[in-house]
Design an enzyme around this catalytic site. Structure first.
Site, mmCIF file in Angstrom:
data_model
loop_
_atom_site.group_PDB
_atom_site.id
_atom_site.type_symbol
_atom_site.label_atom_id
_atom_site.label_comp_id
_atom_site.label_asym_id
_atom_site.label_seq_id
_atom_site.Cartn_x
_atom_site.Cartn_y
_atom_site.Cartn_z
ATOM 1 N N ASP A 39 46.972 25.192 79.885
ATOM 2 C CA ASP A 39 45.692 25.909 79.883
ATOM 3 C C ASP A 39 45.756 27.184 79.039
ATOM 4 O O ASP A 39 44.956 28.091 79.204
ATOM 5 C CB ASP A 39 45.256 26.228 81.317
ATOM 6 C CG ASP A 39 46.305 27.035 82.057
ATOM 7 O OD1 ASP A 39 47.429 27.172 81.522
ATOM 8 O OD2 ASP A 39 46.007 27.528 83.157
ATOM 9 N N HIS A 243 55.270 27.299 50.846
ATOM 10 C CA HIS A 243 54.692 27.676 52.136
ATOM 11 C C HIS A 243 55.728 27.598 53.254
ATOM 12 O O HIS A 243 55.465 27.076 54.332
ATOM 13 C CB HIS A 243 53.462 26.806 52.453
ATOM 14 C CG HIS A 243 52.314 27.093 51.534
ATOM 15 N ND1 HIS A 243 51.344 26.178 51.222
ATOM 16 C CD2 HIS A 243 51.991 28.201 50.828
ATOM 17 C CE1 HIS A 243 50.489 26.716 50.382
ATOM 18 N NE2 HIS A 243 50.862 27.947 50.119
ATOM 19 N N ASP A 260 55.741 36.812 51.816
ATOM 20 C CA ASP A 260 54.313 36.662 51.513
ATOM 21 C C ASP A 260 53.590 36.848 52.829
ATOM 22 O O ASP A 260 53.619 35.959 53.693
ATOM 23 C CB ASP A 260 54.079 35.264 50.918
ATOM 24 C CG ASP A 260 52.620 35.026 50.520
ATOM 25 O OD1 ASP A 260 51.750 35.791 50.961
ATOM 26 O OD2 ASP A 260 52.379 34.055 49.773
ATOM 27 N N ASP A 271 46.765 39.852 51.278
ATOM 28 C CA ASP A 271 47.651 38.734 50.914
ATOM 29 C C ASP A 271 48.612 39.264 49.853
ATOM 30 O O ASP A 271 48.264 39.337 48.676
ATOM 31 C CB ASP A 271 46.781 37.583 50.385
ATOM 32 C CG ASP A 271 47.614 36.371 49.984
ATOM 33 O OD1 ASP A 271 48.827 36.339 50.278
ATOM 34 O OD2 ASP A 271 47.031 35.449 49.376
ATOM 35 N N HIS A 350 51.818 26.695 40.873
ATOM 36 C CA HIS A 350 50.526 27.021 41.492
ATOM 37 C C HIS A 350 49.691 27.842 40.523
ATOM 38 O O HIS A 350 50.174 28.259 39.471
ATOM 39 C CB HIS A 350 50.720 27.750 42.822
ATOM 40 C CG HIS A 350 51.580 28.986 42.766
ATOM 41 N ND1 HIS A 350 51.097 30.220 42.378
ATOM 42 C CD2 HIS A 350 52.898 29.181 43.056
ATOM 43 C CE1 HIS A 350 52.071 31.108 42.449
ATOM 44 N NE2 HIS A 350 53.183 30.510 42.844
ATOM 45 N N HIS A 354 43.470 33.507 43.761
ATOM 46 C CA HIS A 354 42.320 32.924 44.481
ATOM 47 C C HIS A 354 41.467 34.069 44.989
ATOM 48 O O HIS A 354 41.925 35.212 45.088
ATOM 49 C CB HIS A 354 42.818 32.038 45.629
ATOM 50 C CG HIS A 354 43.830 32.725 46.510
ATOM 51 N ND1 HIS A 354 43.477 33.598 47.511
ATOM 52 C CD2 HIS A 354 45.195 32.707 46.508
ATOM 53 C CE1 HIS A 354 44.577 34.057 48.107
ATOM 54 N NE2 HIS A 354 45.639 33.545 47.503
ATOM 55 N N HIS A 361 42.126 32.334 51.587
ATOM 56 C CA HIS A 361 41.602 31.628 50.415
ATOM 57 C C HIS A 361 40.100 31.660 50.607
ATOM 58 O O HIS A 361 39.526 30.810 51.293
ATOM 59 C CB HIS A 361 42.150 30.196 50.342
ATOM 60 C CG HIS A 361 43.633 30.177 50.104
ATOM 61 N ND1 HIS A 361 44.420 29.078 50.346
ATOM 62 C CD2 HIS A 361 44.486 31.129 49.643
ATOM 63 C CE1 HIS A 361 45.684 29.357 50.045
ATOM 64 N NE2 HIS A 361 45.749 30.606 49.617
ATOM 65 N N GLU A 384 49.105 36.427 41.562
ATOM 66 C CA GLU A 384 50.384 36.071 42.185
ATOM 67 C C GLU A 384 51.217 35.078 41.382
ATOM 68 O O GLU A 384 51.554 34.009 41.868
ATOM 69 C CB GLU A 384 50.129 35.515 43.580
ATOM 70 C CG GLU A 384 49.070 34.410 43.658
ATOM 71 C CD GLU A 384 48.892 33.888 45.086
ATOM 72 O OE1 GLU A 384 49.900 33.497 45.681
ATOM 73 O OE2 GLU A 384 47.756 33.876 45.575
ATOM 74 N N TYR A 388 60.099 29.674 40.128
ATOM 75 C CA TYR A 388 60.897 29.092 41.209
ATOM 76 C C TYR A 388 61.986 28.225 40.601
ATOM 77 O O TYR A 388 61.695 27.199 39.976
ATOM 78 C CB TYR A 388 59.983 28.280 42.133
ATOM 79 C CG TYR A 388 58.791 29.107 42.590
ATOM 80 C CD1 TYR A 388 58.897 29.989 43.665
ATOM 81 C CD2 TYR A 388 57.574 29.057 41.895
ATOM 82 C CE1 TYR A 388 57.826 30.782 44.064
ATOM 83 C CE2 TYR A 388 56.494 29.849 42.274
ATOM 84 C CZ TYR A 388 56.630 30.712 43.363
ATOM 85 O OH TYR A 388 55.567 31.501 43.742
ATOM 86 N N ARG A 405 57.982 35.609 43.541
ATOM 87 C CA ARG A 405 56.522 35.718 43.410
ATOM 88 C C ARG A 405 56.171 37.172 43.662
ATOM 89 O O ARG A 405 56.776 37.823 44.520
ATOM 90 C CB ARG A 405 55.817 34.794 44.417
ATOM 91 C CG ARG A 405 54.306 34.906 44.384
ATOM 92 C CD ARG A 405 53.580 33.733 45.066
ATOM 93 N NE ARG A 405 53.771 33.649 46.499
ATOM 94 C CZ ARG A 405 54.538 32.772 47.116
ATOM 95 N NH1 ARG A 405 55.207 31.864 46.420
ATOM 96 N NH2 ARG A 405 54.651 32.768 48.434
ATOM 97 N N GLU A 407 52.667 39.371 44.319
ATOM 98 C CA GLU A 407 51.239 39.144 44.581
ATOM 99 C C GLU A 407 50.564 40.433 45.003
ATOM 100 O O GLU A 407 50.988 41.093 45.951
ATOM 101 C CB GLU A 407 51.089 38.094 45.696
ATOM 102 C CG GLU A 407 49.655 37.871 46.134
ATOM 103 C CD GLU A 407 49.489 36.710 47.118
ATOM 104 O OE1 GLU A 407 50.440 36.436 47.882
ATOM 105 O OE2 GLU A 407 48.416 36.095 47.112
#
Ligand code: GLY
Ligand code: MN
Ligand code: MN
Length: 438
Positions: A39, A243, A260, A271, A350, A354, A361, A384, A388, A405, A407
């Site tokens: 619950d 991710h 990130d 972000d 990528h 965005h 996003h 960003e 890699y 990265r 960003e």
């Protein structure tokens, strides 16, 4: 009531939307509470469209905008006050709060929505809804429309058109007004403080989740109830997983750490990504790759100007990344051809950014009539770029597990842009100095 509620802001948003609806009716439910286990529920987070128009923070609520309706144009269905329930589950605005605090002209118990819906739909040619988001709500709407159609012989008109609410609403959300810019600046500043704390707290032997705790502790201290998305705290080989959110590995001397993460403040997101060495000093190969990504990011940010097509900053980033990959000996060939054939995609898979806003996003079209749209003051987007380099057999070992990265969150202004996340250090010297100082 949630923090800093200024009812006038939301009234104006509803007016602006209603001005586009030309007599139609809009029905906007908030998000559902999601069960976590037994619950226990996940923390509730309102639907962004609903919250943008109402600022109403509770679950089990539906807003209706009915331009021209004599009894009231803004209706809010919500939970009633209930002393016993509120003792267990927390305070409720109730029907009176919905009117007095949130500007509803009429408010009804949420349980009455079903019975009142036919009357609201009757003789409205167009109905604006967020289609496909809440399935049981869509079903209810269709069921009701069918029932109205059955009454056509009695002179009742059922809606002839369902229109995606986002066509208008998401264009509004795309351009951030001053009050939104202020919130986004605050969210980015707080997030940058979290990143700085993470940098100061990082050391070999600590676990990714411990650094995540440091980061999110800072978010919480500043009034953010939850991160805007699951924080990515990725050390070593994990830096090459876009991710990665397991955040359960131990940090090693010599590895990079890619974080990130962004705080959410009153439903506005930051972000931010920073990448830095676990031991506080970049190795020569790490530095070489980092400098390429940083140069690409700076070139991309410089391309964010009002009236520039949205594609420009991605192009700028890919050109600099390609030049860098050639210099590092990771790509071979003629630069323009490598850019055109997207050869960089092996190491940069990528896009460069965005829209950013209430959703990480965020909503809003990227193209208009098949053309990349022009940037306008008030738009906020992330920049960003990354590279890699996993431990692939055909890559020289010196590059292995270097994932980088960087960003930032960029607001388009009348004269150029403003970097909202400028407080998170990204120059090598600044990062190393901060970590040495810890
Ligand atoms: N944190 C998700 C992204 O950067 O798009
Ligand atoms: Mn991000
Ligand atoms: Mn992003």
């Amino acid at each position: 009531m949630s923090a800093n509620h200024d009812a006038e802001i939301y009234r104006r948003r509803r007016q602006d939307l209603m001005a586009c609806m030309r007599g139609g009716l809009a029905i906007i439910p908030t998000a559902r509470q999601q069960p976590r286990n037994s619950d226990v529920l996940f923390p509730f987070r309102p639907d962004s469209d609903f919250y943008y128009l109402t600022h109403f923070p509770e679950p089990e609520a539906i807003a209706v905008l009915a331009p021209g309706r004599a009894e009231g144009e803004f209706l809010l269905f919500c939970r009633e006050k209930d002393a016993r329930q509120e003792t267990w589950e927390g305070r409720r605005q109730g029907l009176l709060g919905a009117r007095e605090q949130y500007g509803a002209e009429q408010s009804f118990p949420i349980g009455e929505f079903h019975d009142r819906l036919p009357n609201l739909l009757e003789n409205r040619a167009r109905v604006f809804v967020t289609m496909g988001r809440y399935r049981d709500f869509d079903r209810e709407l269709l069921r009701c429309t069918r029932a109205l159609r059955a009454k056509q012989r009695a002179g009742v008109h059922a809606p002839g058109e369902f229109v995606e609410l986002g066509h208008f609403l998401h264009e509004m959300r795309l351009i951030k007004k001053k009050d939104e810019q202020k919130l986004m600046r605050a969210a980015a500043r707080l997030s940058a403080a979290g990143h700085r704390r993470a940098m100061r707290s990082t050391a070999a032997g600590r676990y990714e989740y411990q650094i995540q705790a440091e980061l999110e502790y800072e978010f919480g201290l500043g009034g953010s109830h939850y991160p805007a998305y699951p924080s990515i705290v990725a050390g070593g080989a994990n830096t090459c997983i876009m991710h990665y959110t397991e955040n359960n590995r131990r940090l090693q001397d010599g590895d990079l750490l890619l974080i990130d993460a962004g705080a959410e403040l009153d439903c506005y997101a930051a972000d931010i990504t920073r990448t830095f060495p676990v031991n506080g000093a970049f190795s020569a190969p790490q530095k070489a790759v980092y400098e390429v990504v940083l140069a690409a990011q700076q070139a991309a940010i410089a391309a964010i100007q009002p009236n520039q097509p949205l594609s420009e900053y991605h192009t700028a980033a890919t050109q600099v990344l390609t030049d860098g990959l050639i210099d590092l000996g990771l790509l071979h060939g003629e630069r323009n051809e490598l850019v055109e054939t997207h050869a960089y995609q092996r190491f940069y898979m990528h896009r460069t950014g965005h829209w950013l806003g209430m959703d990480v996003h965020d909503v809003g079209d990227y193209k208009v009539d098949e053309q990349w749209r022009l940037l306008e003051p008030g738009m906020v987007l992330t920049v960003e770029p990354g590279l890699y380099l996993p431990a692939a057999a055909d890559l020289d070992a010196q590059w292995h597990n270097i994932g980088i990265r960087i960003e930032d969150d960029i607001l388009v202004t009348r004269n150029g842009n403003e970097n909202l996340s400028v407080d998170a250090p990204k120059q090598i010297a600044d990062i190393e100095a901060l970590m040495a100082d810890a």
